[in-house]
Design a protein around this motif. Sequence first.
Motif, mmCIF file in Angstrom:
data_model
loop_
_atom_site.group_PDB
_atom_site.id
_atom_site.type_symbol
_atom_site.label_atom_id
_atom_site.label_comp_id
_atom_site.label_asym_id
_atom_site.label_seq_id
_atom_site.Cartn_x
_atom_site.Cartn_y
_atom_site.Cartn_z
ATOM 1 N N GLU A 130 0.846 -1.190 0.000
ATOM 2 C CA GLU A 130 0.000 0.000 0.000
ATOM 3 C C GLU A 130 0.884 1.244 0.000
ATOM 4 O O GLU A 130 1.917 1.282 0.689
ATOM 5 C CB GLU A 130 -0.876 -0.034 1.248
ATOM 6 C CG GLU A 130 -2.050 0.926 1.233
ATOM 7 C CD GLU A 130 -2.937 0.725 2.463
ATOM 8 O OE1 GLU A 130 -4.074 0.291 2.291
ATOM 9 O OE2 GLU A 130 -2.453 0.980 3.583
ATOM 10 N N TYR A 131 0.488 2.262 -0.778
ATOM 11 C CA TYR A 131 1.339 3.453 -0.864
ATOM 12 C C TYR A 131 0.612 4.750 -0.512
ATOM 13 O O TYR A 131 1.185 5.840 -0.644
ATOM 14 C CB TYR A 131 1.954 3.577 -2.265
ATOM 15 C CG TYR A 131 0.966 3.721 -3.396
ATOM 16 C CD1 TYR A 131 0.429 4.959 -3.729
ATOM 17 C CD2 TYR A 131 0.566 2.616 -4.133
ATOM 18 C CE1 TYR A 131 -0.475 5.101 -4.767
ATOM 19 C CE2 TYR A 131 -0.331 2.737 -5.178
ATOM 20 C CZ TYR A 131 -0.848 3.985 -5.495
ATOM 21 O OH TYR A 131 -1.752 4.113 -6.522
ATOM 22 N N GLN A 142 -0.371 9.101 -9.255
ATOM 23 C CA GLN A 142 -1.595 9.808 -9.651
ATOM 24 C C GLN A 142 -1.381 10.646 -10.908
ATOM 25 O O GLN A 142 -2.332 10.891 -11.661
ATOM 26 C CB GLN A 142 -2.086 10.697 -8.516
ATOM 27 C CG GLN A 142 -2.722 9.935 -7.361
ATOM 28 C CD GLN A 142 -3.193 10.850 -6.244
ATOM 29 O OE1 GLN A 142 -2.720 11.980 -6.094
ATOM 30 N NE2 GLN A 142 -4.133 10.369 -5.445
ATOM 31 N N ARG A 143 -0.145 11.058 -11.173
ATOM 32 C CA ARG A 143 0.149 11.877 -12.342
ATOM 33 C C ARG A 143 0.731 11.069 -13.496
ATOM 34 O O ARG A 143 1.236 11.637 -14.458
ATOM 35 C CB ARG A 143 1.078 13.035 -11.936
ATOM 36 C CG ARG A 143 0.301 14.111 -11.188
ATOM 37 C CD ARG A 143 1.179 14.959 -10.306
ATOM 38 N NE ARG A 143 0.361 15.956 -9.594
ATOM 39 C CZ ARG A 143 -0.388 15.663 -8.529
ATOM 40 N NH1 ARG A 143 -0.420 14.440 -8.048
ATOM 41 N NH2 ARG A 143 -1.098 16.602 -7.946
ATOM 42 N N TRP A 167 -2.958 -0.783 -8.372
ATOM 43 C CA TRP A 167 -4.350 -1.068 -8.022
ATOM 44 C C TRP A 167 -5.004 0.170 -7.433
ATOM 45 O O TRP A 167 -4.472 0.796 -6.518
ATOM 46 C CB TRP A 167 -4.422 -2.198 -7.000
ATOM 47 C CG TRP A 167 -4.054 -3.535 -7.548
ATOM 48 C CD1 TRP A 167 -2.820 -4.112 -7.566
ATOM 49 C CD2 TRP A 167 -4.945 -4.472 -8.160
ATOM 50 N NE1 TRP A 167 -2.877 -5.356 -8.148
ATOM 51 C CE2 TRP A 167 -4.167 -5.608 -8.525
ATOM 52 C CE3 TRP A 167 -6.310 -4.479 -8.437
ATOM 53 C CZ2 TRP A 167 -4.723 -6.721 -9.145
ATOM 54 C CZ3 TRP A 167 -6.862 -5.587 -9.046
ATOM 55 C CH2 TRP A 167 -6.071 -6.685 -9.400
ATOM 56 N N TYR A 168 -6.181 0.512 -7.972
ATOM 57 C CA TYR A 168 -6.991 1.601 -7.431
ATOM 58 C C TYR A 168 -8.307 1.020 -6.945
ATOM 59 O O TYR A 168 -8.891 0.147 -7.595
ATOM 60 C CB TYR A 168 -7.291 2.646 -8.516
ATOM 61 C CG TYR A 168 -6.080 3.318 -9.091
ATOM 62 C CD1 TYR A 168 -5.498 4.406 -8.444
ATOM 63 C CD2 TYR A 168 -5.513 2.870 -10.268
ATOM 64 C CE1 TYR A 168 -4.390 5.034 -8.964
ATOM 65 C CE2 TYR A 168 -4.394 3.497 -10.806
ATOM 66 C CZ TYR A 168 -3.839 4.576 -10.153
ATOM 67 O OH TYR A 168 -2.743 5.197 -10.679
ATOM 68 N N GLY A 177 -6.496 -0.078 0.373
ATOM 69 C CA GLY A 177 -6.263 1.171 -0.345
ATOM 70 C C GLY A 177 -5.444 0.964 -1.600
ATOM 71 O O GLY A 177 -5.222 -0.158 -2.064
ATOM 72 N N GLU A 178 -4.988 2.085 -2.170
ATOM 73 C CA GLU A 178 -4.151 2.024 -3.361
ATOM 74 C C GLU A 178 -2.873 1.258 -3.053
ATOM 75 O O GLU A 178 -2.246 1.457 -2.015
ATOM 76 C CB GLU A 178 -3.812 3.428 -3.846
ATOM 77 C CG GLU A 178 -5.012 4.220 -4.353
ATOM 78 C CD GLU A 178 -5.640 5.073 -3.277
ATOM 79 O OE1 GLU A 178 -5.428 4.775 -2.093
ATOM 80 O OE2 GLU A 178 -6.358 6.027 -3.624
#
Length: 233
Positions: A130-131, A142-143, A167-168, A177-178
């Motif tokens: 998880e990050y 995210q970018r 993974w989202y 989570g992510e």
Amino acid sequence: MGQDVPQPAAPSWCSPGITKLLKILSSGVNVDMGPEIGSVRLSASISQGRFSGEFFLAVRLERAGEKLVELCNSLVFCGRGVYRPWIEIFNVSPSLPVEAYMPTAGSPVEAALLDLAADALGPAEPLYVEYVWDRETLYQIQRGAPAPASRLGFELWKRGFRWFKTWYYPEGFMEGGEKLQAEKPLDSEHESRLVAEVRRDLENFILAWEGSGDELMERAVKRASAILGGLLP
């Protein structure tokens, strides 16, 4: 700090890597934090998971027998039959209360934990990390940075992982989570194919973001360049 409850033992059919990991974290391992801080101890309380061969780990950091912080949680699976072993790391504490504030990201403690996980897994055995706790990795993913160019992904790349999936989970909480999923290649031919795919992604990323002036994305560009510089033509 002693254990009040006996730690469950890995079954006889558990993979050697997972068995070794459980033994190491059950007894604890020292982590050198440098001359100013000294040594801390990484250990875990281990309990039975949701099914046979799965274990839940409450990983903590200690010094002189006193708990400093609950570092993270982990689920590990021994593997059985067609089901490969896997490790998931989540609920990571973003900081370590050692002398003064120290980010977990990039610390010797994180390095030790990732080393243990990488050593426990063989080819195509997934590691999920998880990050959401890691500001830099979250920003870069995210970018659109390729996973290996992110801060956390680069740490996994250095440990031999070559296949990545991000993974989202936009809904619900059951899946966590992510997270990054990373796996080592099956053999040298498989690694060559994976590296070729990564090369294209990294080259396109560098073209898009080099010279952007975005500090965190420029860090990812440098990591992408470092990976490409280490790849055979």
